[in-house]
Design a protein around this motif. Structure first.
Motif, PDB file in Angstrom:
ATOM      1  N   SER A  89       0.845  -1.188   0.000  1.00  0.00           N
ATOM      2  CA  SER A  89       0.000   0.000   0.000  1.00  0.00           C
ATOM      3  C   SER A  89       0.884   1.243   0.000  1.00  0.00           C
ATOM      4  N   ALA A  90       0.553   2.187  -0.867  1.00  0.00           N
ATOM      5  CA  ALA A  90       1.282   3.460  -0.913  1.00  0.00           C
ATOM      6  C   ALA A  90       0.524   4.562  -0.187  1.00  0.00           C
ATOM      7  N   ASP A  91      -0.495   4.185   0.610  1.00  0.00           N
ATOM      8  CA  ASP A  91      -1.210   5.172   1.417  1.00  0.00           C
ATOM      9  C   ASP A  91      -0.289   5.689   2.521  1.00  0.00           C
ATOM     10  N   ALA A  92      -0.750   6.648   3.260  1.00  0.00           N
ATOM     11  CA  ALA A  92       0.036   7.255   4.340  1.00  0.00           C
ATOM     12  C   ALA A  92       1.364   7.782   3.800  1.00  0.00           C
ATOM     13  N   GLY A 141      12.887   0.350   2.076  1.00  0.00           N
ATOM     14  CA  GLY A 141      12.859  -0.255   3.396  1.00  0.00           C
ATOM     15  C   GLY A 141      14.213  -0.356   4.067  1.00  0.00           C
ATOM     16  N   TYR A 142      15.278  -0.093   3.347  1.00  0.00           N
ATOM     17  CA  TYR A 142      16.606  -0.145   3.953  1.00  0.00           C
ATOM     18  C   TYR A 142      16.823   1.056   4.878  1.00  0.00           C
ATOM     19  N   ALA A 150      14.679  10.339   0.207  1.00  0.00           N
ATOM     20  CA  ALA A 150      13.903  10.072  -1.003  1.00  0.00           C
ATOM     21  C   ALA A 150      12.450   9.771  -0.656  1.00  0.00           C
ATOM     22  N   ALA A 151      12.227   9.034   0.426  1.00  0.00           N
ATOM     23  CA  ALA A 151      10.865   8.707   0.844  1.00  0.00           C
ATOM     24  C   ALA A 151      10.073   9.962   1.185  1.00  0.00           C
ATOM     25  N   THR A 156       6.410   8.997   0.005  1.00  0.00           N
ATOM     26  CA  THR A 156       6.189   7.559   0.201  1.00  0.00           C
ATOM     27  C   THR A 156       6.694   7.137   1.583  1.00  0.00           C
ATOM     28  N   MET A 157       6.456   7.971   2.563  1.00  0.00           N
ATOM     29  CA  MET A 157       6.961   7.693   3.909  1.00  0.00           C
ATOM     30  C   MET A 157       6.337   6.430   4.493  1.00  0.00           C
TER      31      MET A 157
END
Length: 229
Positions: A89-92, A141-142, A150-151, A156-157
């Motif tokens: 999911s790319a929500d939040a 995720g790293y 970048a997130a 895309t946090m």
């Protein structure tokens, strides 16, 4: 007995390539996603290639749907040999502005509901001499300051945090299930997939490449993580 792979989070990209790769090796293929139309098209395309397939409309964010999925697959195609998880999911995107439901939903798909499917499929996986759990993940995720930046920049946090939790989950499941001879592996994608939602026109990774790497992980059953860039 025919082997079955359950592909969770089916779409026209990597998960379709995974379905084709395992199907070509003789696996029956169970596809799970929300869109019944997308599943029907996927099943039709796989059957045209001589692959036995079935679609299971499932909201992988909904615990009740997830709990029922494995039994439906088992009744239709037989015991599950491989569980493949592509759902995300790319929500939040902005964690400071997201509501609680969006945050929970993002983490549930990455961790909680993935675990639900694993728990439900565990008897099948234990009974197979080559049972496996294969997880698709992304490099956000790293733990890396540049990826964290970048997130934030890409909004895309939530996905970043969920990917980190999923990455840790893969590691602990690999250790936990090692004695049961159940292989757990992860493909960590460090870039954009051609034709995918995050393709900005500069993507260089083909979905078939990722599928081939997952197949190699499954066959070799040694490394837990493979990076693809």
């Amino acid at each position: 007995m025919t082997k079955t792979i359950l592909v969770c989070g089916y779409g026209p990209g990597i998960s379709n390539a995974v379905a084709e790769r395992f199907g070509a090796a003789g696996f029956s293929v169970a596809l799970a996603a929300r869109s019944a139309d997308r599943l029907a098209a996927g099943v039709k395309a796989l059957e045209a290639k001589g692959i036995r397939a079935a679609g299971f409309p499932t909201d992988l964010a909904d615990p009740a749907s997830v709990r029922a999925l494995v039994s439906k697959v088992r009744e239709t195609l037989g015991p599950i040999t491989v569980l493949e998880w592509s759902a995300y999911s790319a929500d939040a995107g902005d964690l400071l502005a997201a509501d609680l439901a969006a945050i929970r939903g993002t983490l549930d798909i990455a961790v909680t509901n993935l675990l639900m499917v694993v728990q439900t499929a565990l008897p099948d996986l234990k009974a197979q001499k080559d049972g496996a759990i294969l997880v698709l993940n992304g490099g956000l995720g790293y733990f890396d300051s540049n990826l964290d930046a970048a997130a934030v920049q890409w909004n895309t946090m939530g996905l970043s945090v969920a990917n980190a939790a999923k990455h840790k989950l893969v590691g602990v499941l690999a250790k936990k299930l090692q004695s049961e001879r159940i292989y757990v592996g992860e493909a960590m994608v460090l870039g954009s997939i051609k034709g995918a939602a995050f393709d900005n026109g500069n993507a260089t990774i083909a979905a078939s490449t990722v599928a081939a790497k997952l197949w190699d992980l499954y066959r070799a059953r040694t490394n837990v993580v493979v990076e693809i860039s």
